[in-house]
Design a protein around this motif. Structure first.
Motif: not given
Length: 348
Positions: A201, A276, A313, A318, A321-322
């Motif tokens: 991503g 983030n 991110c 997100d 998730d990473w």
């Protein structure tokens, strides 16, 4: 009867086309006749895992499809069950496509002469596309049978064949992604040997200014965030810079920026107050290979943990998730290493 006849007609077409690409002439003949022209190593690199795909379809897929021909539910279960393996095998084949094309282009005269001398209908580059065409054949086969069942009033069977078709479409989408990744420029890695692609991503790379200089290994040259693409394979985390691709807007051009082996990774979840952003650190007493801003490969050893990548991110979700995906793979690799180590000690 009409449904069965049409099914066997399409399956026969799939079988005939597949046998042409999996011939011994193609898979074995090249390596035997290329002494002094194309090395055995180049032949193996060019073919990738084509023989594995051939054997998989010949010994697994086609026999099971024949058994499931008159049972739509079995056909659906077959393709839903095999979808991960289809994606994995074809993904590995497709990510190798760029390297394969380079070998062919560098030896195009030889392969053209080889085709003429052997009386082959297709040149090697035409033959190498056939495994990828197999997914298209399966899609056409399942889609046609689903429509036929619907026309004949077999609605449940039609839904089962359509579900099987969806599994093939999912595998095809994955192979398209792998083909795109395989076009990455200036990559020193054999991407086909990094294991399954687990996640990818867009991310922003943050400047490492202020990090411990001794641990600093990679950073962008700009203070502003730089748009990049992050790939998590089973064995490696790869970071790429990107640029716009006018021909394929959803697939930007990829330029290798850096990588680190998963078994060398430590993740710092949150950086300061930025929810983030996360950092990828290297573990102590390990070597990390990265590409510096001068695009020269460099590998060093450090006694302290250092920041390799600082990544922002699009959202906290997100980022989570990473972090979760990377940590899960790190745990799995370390668990596997402990198991192998225990077995080795027991043998001694």
């Amino acid at each position: 009867k009409a449904k069965r006849d049409k099914s066997h007609h399409h399956l026969s077409s799939v079988n005939m086309s597949f046998s042409s690409f999996s011939s011994q002439e193609f898979c074995n003949g090249l390596g035997l006749d290329t002494a002094g022209e194309v090395s055995q190593l180049e032949v193996r690199q060019m073919l990738g895992n084509i023989e594995d795909i051939r054997d998989y379809h010949k010994k697994v897929m086609l026999p099971k499809m024949e058994k499931a021909m008159d049972n739509a539910q079995l056909m659906r279960i077959l393709f839903e069950t095999e979808q991960p393996r289809l994606s994995r095998k074809y993904g590995r084949y497709c990510i190798n496509n760029t390297r394969s094309s380079i070998i062919i282009n560098q030896n195009i005269k030889f392969f053209s002469l080889y085709q003429f001398n052997k009386g082959l209908m297709l040149r090697v580059d035409g033959m190498l596309i056939k495994p990828i065409q197999r997914l298209t054949r399966y899609h056409m086969f399942l889609n046609s049978i689903s429509k036929t069942c619907k026309e004949l009033g077999f609605m449940e069977a039609s839904k089962d064949f359509a579900a099987a078709c969806d599994s093939i479409l999912s595998a095809a989408s994955h192979t398209n992604t792998m083909m795109w990744i395989g076009k990455m420029e200036n990559c020193p890695l054999d991407l086909s040997g990094q294991g399954q692609l687990l996640k990818h991503g867009q991310v922003l790379t943050r400047s490492l200014a202020g990090s411990a200089k001794k641990g600093k290994k990679w950073s962008t040259s700009l203070q502003k965030p730089s748009s990049c693409h992050l790939f998590l394979f089973q064995q490696t985390v790869v970071l790429c810079r990107t640029s716009e691709n006018c021909e394929e807007q959803n697939n930007p051009h990829l330029y290798y920026a850096g990588h680190i082996s998963v078994n060398q990774v430590r993740v710092r979840d949150t950086v300061g107050e930025d929810q983030n952003t996360f950092e990828i650190h290297k573990l102590e007493h390990v070597k990390v290979a990265v590409m510096e801003e001068t695009n020269t490969s460099k590998s060093k050893s450090d006694t302290k943990s250092g920041v390799i990548m600082r990544l922002e991110c699009q959202s906290e979700e997100d980022k989570d998730d990473w972090v979760r995906a990377i940590n899960n793979e790190v745990k799995q690799l370390r668990s596997m290493a402990r198991t192998l180590s225990s077995q080795f000690i027991m043998i001694i």
